[in-house]
Design a protein around this motif. Sequence first.
Motif, short mmCIF file in Angstrom:
data_model
loop_
_atom_site.label_atom_id
_atom_site.label_comp_id
_atom_site.label_asym_id
_atom_site.label_seq_id
_atom_site.Cartn_x
_atom_site.Cartn_y
_atom_site.Cartn_z
N LEU A 144 56.88 37.50 -3.76
CA LEU A 144 57.01 38.93 -3.97
C LEU A 144 57.08 39.27 -5.46
CD1 LEU A 144 59.54 39.90 -1.15
CD2 LEU A 144 57.10 40.45 -1.23
N LEU A 145 57.80 38.44 -6.20
CA LEU A 145 57.88 38.65 -7.64
C LEU A 145 56.52 38.46 -8.31
CD1 LEU A 145 61.25 37.05 -8.84
CD2 LEU A 145 60.49 39.40 -9.18
N TRP A 146 55.76 37.48 -7.86
CA TRP A 146 54.42 37.27 -8.43
C TRP A 146 53.53 38.48 -8.14
CZ3 TRP A 146 53.14 34.07 -12.07
CH2 TRP A 146 53.85 32.88 -12.24
N ASN A 147 53.67 39.06 -6.95
CA ASN A 147 52.89 40.25 -6.64
C ASN A 147 53.31 41.43 -7.52
OD1 ASN A 147 51.02 41.82 -4.72
ND2 ASN A 147 52.92 42.98 -4.58
N ARG A 148 54.62 41.58 -7.73
CA ARG A 148 55.11 42.66 -8.58
C ARG A 148 54.63 42.48 -10.02
NH1 ARG A 148 60.95 42.15 -5.60
NH2 ARG A 148 60.26 43.17 -3.67
N LEU A 149 54.63 41.24 -10.48
CA LEU A 149 54.09 40.96 -11.81
C LEU A 149 52.61 41.33 -11.86
CD1 LEU A 149 54.23 39.76 -14.66
CD2 LEU A 149 53.81 37.50 -13.63
N GLY A 156 48.94 48.02 -16.22
CA GLY A 156 48.91 48.03 -17.68
C GLY A 156 47.56 47.62 -18.24
N ASP A 157 46.51 47.71 -17.41
CA ASP A 157 45.14 47.39 -17.83
C ASP A 157 44.99 45.93 -18.25
OD1 ASP A 157 44.16 50.01 -17.37
OD2 ASP A 157 44.92 50.66 -19.32
N ARG A 158 45.67 45.05 -17.55
CA ARG A 158 45.56 43.60 -17.82
C ARG A 158 45.11 42.90 -16.54
NH1 ARG A 158 51.35 42.60 -20.75
NH2 ARG A 158 50.64 40.42 -20.75
N SER A 159 43.93 43.32 -16.06
CA SER A 159 43.47 42.89 -14.74
C SER A 159 43.23 41.38 -14.65
CB SER A 159 42.18 43.63 -14.36
OG SER A 159 42.44 45.00 -14.14
N LYS A 160 42.74 40.78 -15.72
CA LYS A 160 42.47 39.34 -15.68
C LYS A 160 43.76 38.55 -15.46
CE LYS A 160 40.04 35.64 -18.12
NZ LYS A 160 39.26 35.27 -19.32
N GLU A 161 44.82 38.95 -16.15
CA GLU A 161 46.12 38.30 -15.95
C GLU A 161 46.68 38.63 -14.57
OE1 GLU A 161 48.74 38.48 -19.71
OE2 GLU A 161 47.17 39.97 -20.05
N ASN A 189 37.97 46.01 -10.71
CA ASN A 189 38.17 46.42 -12.10
C ASN A 189 37.48 45.49 -13.08
OD1 ASN A 189 39.74 48.58 -11.23
ND2 ASN A 189 41.68 47.48 -11.50
N LEU A 190 37.34 44.22 -12.68
CA LEU A 190 36.69 43.23 -13.54
C LEU A 190 35.18 43.13 -13.28
CD1 LEU A 190 39.42 40.45 -13.34
CD2 LEU A 190 38.84 41.80 -15.38
N GLY A 191 34.68 43.92 -12.34
CA GLY A 191 33.25 43.89 -12.02
C GLY A 191 32.85 42.77 -11.10
#
Length: 260
Positions: A144-149, A156-161, A189-191
């Motif tokens: 659950l924490l990994w999903n929240r992260l 925050g526009d950091r889709s790759k991470e 978002n990453l195409g």
Amino acid sequence: MQTLSPVGKADQERCLELHPNNLPALMALAVSLTNTGMRNDACEALLCWLRHNPKYKHLLKGKTHLMGSPNSQRRMSTAPNVGRHESSLPEVKELFLEAVQHNSDSVDPDLQTGLGVLYNLSGEFNKAVEAFNTALSVRPEDYLLWNRLGATLANGDRSKEAVEAYTRALELQPGFIRSRYNLGISCINLGAHREAASNFLTALSLQRKSRSRQQSHQVMSGNIWAALRIALSMMDQPELFQAANIGDLDLLMRAFNLDI
């Protein structure tokens, strides 16, 4: 906007009706309220979490406008607008930061989770990422924490991470439909439209196997189908888009070489 966890607001409210001082239920309710955009009520749930936590309740001494009445928590679970005059996001965030300082000799993952939720509410996504990463340093196996992260990184526009975080959540819990859906959104978002469609189809297949009749799952299913149609439209494969329009999951699973 991607969500921090599955929306289980009704379940959490029922739990709080039975056990008003249940700290995990209060934290889960705060997350669910954040998912549904109920910012003030999420703050009130987090304030209740502090109020009933033996380690931190002393921080509210002298702050009578934040103490609440004995029945305030029960009212909060049944009346969404309650508490809006009692607390605000800056005040609750300040209390959580005080609690972090009070607990400076160790990491309380629940406290850091609450702080991450508050930073999400204020749009401070980089700070929210730090809070969730701190919580994960203690609970690295908490899917659950990994999903929240992941949701925080995506927002925050950091889709790759975000993809990396969702992938880790799914390694720990392969049947976690919310993370599968969120992963698909990040792929769009990453195409990576084919990968996105594949994740949405996997999520729909998991839902069908669970045969859940819960309203929250039905809403989630509609969201997944809508996202799938977006991914397929970007792939310029009208026959598959039409299959999605009529809900032909089996045809789509075969087209993507996925197990039915």
